[in-house]
Motif scaffolding. Structure first.
Motif, PDB file in Angstrom:
ATOM      1  N   MET A   1      -9.329  78.095  -8.088  1.00 45.53           N
ATOM      2  CA  MET A   1      -9.152  77.101  -7.021  1.00 45.53           C
ATOM      3  C   MET A   1      -8.034  77.545  -6.088  1.00 45.53           C
ATOM      4  N   ASP A   2      -8.251  77.394  -4.772  1.00 45.11           N
ATOM      5  CA  ASP A   2      -7.245  77.819  -3.807  1.00 45.11           C
ATOM      6  C   ASP A   2      -5.977  76.987  -3.947  1.00 45.11           C
ATOM      7  N   GLU A   3      -4.840  77.661  -3.788  1.00 45.21           N
ATOM      8  CA  GLU A   3      -3.560  76.979  -3.829  1.00 45.21           C
ATOM      9  C   GLU A   3      -3.413  76.096  -2.598  1.00 45.21           C
ATOM     10  N   ILE A   4      -2.909  74.877  -2.796  1.00 41.08           N
ATOM     11  CA  ILE A   4      -2.699  73.932  -1.700  1.00 41.08           C
ATOM     12  C   ILE A   4      -1.204  73.778  -1.464  1.00 41.08           C
ATOM     13  N   LEU A   5      -0.784  73.952  -0.209  1.00 44.26           N
ATOM     14  CA  LEU A   5       0.608  73.739   0.166  1.00 44.26           C
ATOM     15  C   LEU A   5       0.771  72.260   0.507  1.00 44.26           C
ATOM     16  N   ASN A   6       1.483  71.543  -0.368  1.00 46.92           N
ATOM     17  CA  ASN A   6       1.603  70.095  -0.227  1.00 46.92           C
ATOM     18  C   ASN A   6       2.980  69.725   0.328  1.00 46.92           C
ATOM     19  N   PHE A   7       2.974  69.011   1.462  1.00 46.44           N
ATOM     20  CA  PHE A   7       4.217  68.525   2.062  1.00 46.44           C
ATOM     21  C   PHE A   7       4.441  67.088   1.620  1.00 46.44           C
ATOM     22  N   LYS A   8       5.508  66.869   0.850  1.00 41.21           N
ATOM     23  CA  LYS A   8       5.782  65.542   0.310  1.00 41.21           C
ATOM     24  C   LYS A   8       6.717  64.731   1.209  1.00 41.21           C
ATOM     25  N   SER A   9       7.475  65.423   2.046  1.00 39.64           N
ATOM     26  CA  SER A   9       8.437  64.719   2.900  1.00 39.64           C
ATOM     27  C   SER A   9       8.369  65.248   4.328  1.00 39.64           C
ATOM     28  N   ILE A  10       8.869  64.442   5.243  1.00 42.97           N
ATOM     29  CA  ILE A  10       8.938  64.840   6.649  1.00 42.97           C
ATOM     30  C   ILE A  10       9.873  66.038   6.805  1.00 42.97           C
ATOM     31  N   LYS A  11      10.970  66.030   6.056  1.00 44.87           N
ATOM     32  CA  LYS A  11      11.925  67.141   6.151  1.00 44.87           C
ATOM     33  C   LYS A  11      11.274  68.464   5.763  1.00 44.87           C
ATOM     34  N   GLU A  12      10.478  68.467   4.696  1.00 42.39           N
ATOM     35  CA  GLU A  12       9.778  69.687   4.280  1.00 42.39           C
ATOM     36  C   GLU A  12       8.923  70.236   5.419  1.00 42.39           C
ATOM     37  N   TYR A  13       8.222  69.354   6.094  1.00 43.04           N
ATOM     38  CA  TYR A  13       7.330  69.794   7.169  1.00 43.04           C
ATOM     39  C   TYR A  13       8.126  70.299   8.367  1.00 43.04           C
ATOM     40  N   ASN A  14       9.252  69.650   8.666  1.00 41.42           N
ATOM     41  CA  ASN A  14      10.112  70.122   9.750  1.00 41.42           C
ATOM     42  C   ASN A  14      10.664  71.513   9.449  1.00 41.42           C
ATOM     43  N   VAL A  15      11.131  71.715   8.240  1.00 37.40           N
ATOM     44  CA  VAL A  15      11.662  73.025   7.840  1.00 37.40           C
ATOM     45  C   VAL A  15      10.582  74.091   7.952  1.00 37.40           C
ATOM     46  N   PHE A  16       9.372  73.754   7.510  1.00 37.88           N
ATOM     47  CA  PHE A  16       8.235  74.669   7.561  1.00 37.88           C
ATOM     48  C   PHE A  16       7.946  75.126   8.992  1.00 37.88           C
ATOM     49  N   ASN A  17       8.252  74.245   9.959  1.00 34.24           N
ATOM     50  CA  ASN A  17       7.939  74.536  11.362  1.00 34.24           C
ATOM     51  C   ASN A  17       9.182  74.795  12.216  1.00 34.24           C
ATOM     52  N   ASN A  18      10.340  75.001  11.558  1.00 36.15           N
ATOM     53  CA  ASN A  18      11.584  75.302  12.270  1.00 36.15           C
ATOM     54  C   ASN A  18      11.979  74.202  13.250  1.00 36.15           C
ATOM     55  N   ASN A  19      11.741  72.948  12.864  1.00 36.05           N
ATOM     56  CA  ASN A  19      12.152  71.807  13.676  1.00 36.05           C
ATOM     57  C   ASN A  19      13.280  71.064  12.978  1.00 36.05           C
ATOM     58  N   GLU A  20      14.166  70.466  13.769  1.00 33.93           N
ATOM     59  CA  GLU A  20      15.265  69.700  13.224  1.00 33.93           C
ATOM     60  C   GLU A  20      14.761  68.343  12.725  1.00 33.93           C
ATOM     61  N   THR A  21      15.318  67.856  11.627  1.00 31.34           N
ATOM     62  CA  THR A  21      14.967  66.540  11.106  1.00 31.34           C
ATOM     63  C   THR A  21      15.955  65.513  11.654  1.00 31.34           C
ATOM     64  N   LEU A  22      15.453  64.649  12.538  1.00 27.90           N
ATOM     65  CA  LEU A  22      16.290  63.625  13.155  1.00 27.90           C
ATOM     66  C   LEU A  22      16.175  62.287  12.434  1.00 27.90           C
ATOM     67  N   HIS A  23      15.103  62.132  11.657  1.00 31.44           N
ATOM     68  CA  HIS A  23      14.863  60.893  10.916  1.00 31.44           C
ATOM     69  C   HIS A  23      14.074  61.282   9.667  1.00 31.44           C
ATOM     70  N   PRO A  24      14.423  60.741   8.501  1.00 30.31           N
ATOM     71  CA  PRO A  24      13.753  61.175   7.259  1.00 30.31           C
ATOM     72  C   PRO A  24      12.289  60.740   7.146  1.00 30.31           C
ATOM     73  N   LEU A  25      11.855  59.786   7.991  1.00 28.25           N
ATOM     74  CA  LEU A  25      10.515  59.231   7.818  1.00 28.25           C
ATOM     75  C   LEU A  25       9.584  59.447   9.011  1.00 28.25           C
ATOM     76  N   VAL A  26      10.067  60.068  10.058  1.00 27.16           N
ATOM     77  CA  VAL A  26       9.215  60.269  11.242  1.00 27.16           C
ATOM     78  C   VAL A  26       9.733  61.457  12.044  1.00 27.16           C
ATOM     79  N   SER A  27       8.801  62.176  12.680  1.00 24.64           N
ATOM     80  CA  SER A  27       9.208  63.328  13.486  1.00 24.64           C
ATOM     81  C   SER A  27       8.127  63.651  14.525  1.00 24.64           C
TER      82      SER A  27
END
Length: 297
Positions: A1-27
């Protein structure tokens, strides 16, 4: 089965895309800031809205790739999986609005999220924006971003959530417009739906598989159940389930005139597991039981 990259938090997704996290729940995420990367299978534990330009490989759904013009919105609910694992590299493009369910818990938006059924559409059922609509969407993003860049105060969350709700309400309006402007396509879908209904009840499938579901017909038409249901509602004024039930009653009325068959036999032929369920539906739709209808006619 293919590995799935799971983003559990907004911060994880921001880091993945080199964006600053300004709020923990929305971006509001600018994907062009990300480094070139391999195609991956991705999953998000939050609501995600992509504004194209996004590499078509990011938008793989089922066994198909979809490439969109600029000005296209794709909606993903929490837990939805997209993409595929490949060795190919690409440069992400476009904007993503991401917000965690915790942001909207207890709010009017949180209570009404089920009404935004497009979060459960398939990727190939994306919203294609006109030039004016695109400007409105970008303005909504700008308002959300403005609040994120300000120092948090007692108004911040309310204004952020209100602007997300405004954005989603515009998307609902634009989807209604898309259903209308794509009417020529929709008419073909309605015709195919009618043909599939007729074919199902002319076959032995009801006795084998029972009553058909909305999902069954949506799958046959290569649509998600939510998109199919919304399309049928917009085109006919009836829900897909109601449309199926009307067809069942229409067929039942013809069968009832065959006096060689009992009401129970007719119920089983139509796919009802229990005859009393057929009687209940018939009375609900016709105002009479099948037996009374047969006697009076």
């Amino acid at each position: 089965m293919d590995e799935i990259l799971n983003f559990k938090s907004i911060k994880e997704y921001n880091v993945f895309n080199n964006n600053e996290t300004l709020h923990p729940l929305v971006s509001v995420v600018y994907l062009e800031k990300a480094e070139p990367r391999k195609l991956r299978t991705l999953q998000y534990d939050f609501y995600t809205v992509f504004l194209k330009q996004i590499h078509c490989g990011d938008l793989r759904y089922g066994l198909k790739n979809y490439d969109y013009e600029e000005g296209t919105l794709i909606f993903l609910g929490p837990g939805q999986v997209i993409g595929e694992n490949k060795e190919e590299y690409y440069q992400p493009q476009g904007i993503a609005l991401v917000f965690h369910p915790d942001l909207i818990h207890g709010t009017c938006l949180g209570r009404n999220m089920d009404s935004y059924s497009f979060f459960n559409y398939a990727v190939n059922e994306a919203l294609h924006l006109s030039e004016k609509e695109l400007k409105i969407i970008l303005d909504c993003f700008a308002k959300i971003e403005y609040e994120l860049e300000r120092a948090i105060d007692k108004h911040s969350q309310n204004l952020i959530v209100s602007n997300i709700e405004l954005f989603l309400n515009y998307c609902m309006r634009f989807y209604d417009r898309q259903f209308i402007t794509r009417d020529f396509v929709n008419v073909g879908i309605i015709q195919n739906f009618e043909e599939l209904l007729n074919a199902y009840f002319k076959s032995e499938q009801p006795q084998i598989y029972g009553l058909p579901s909305v999902t069954y017909f949506a799958d046959k038409l290569n649509l998600s159940a939510n998109y199919f249901g919304d399309l049928i509602k917009k085109e006919t004024g009836k829900s897909a389930q109601e449309y199926i039930q009307i067809k069942i009653i229409d067929i039942a009325k013809n069968k009832i005139f065959d006096l060689n068959k009992s009401i129970n036999e007719i119920a089983y032929e139509l796919g009802f597991k229990y005859p009393q369920h057929f009687t209940r539906l018939f009375k609900q739709r016709v105002g009479q039981t099948p037996s009374t209808f047969r006697t009076m006619n």
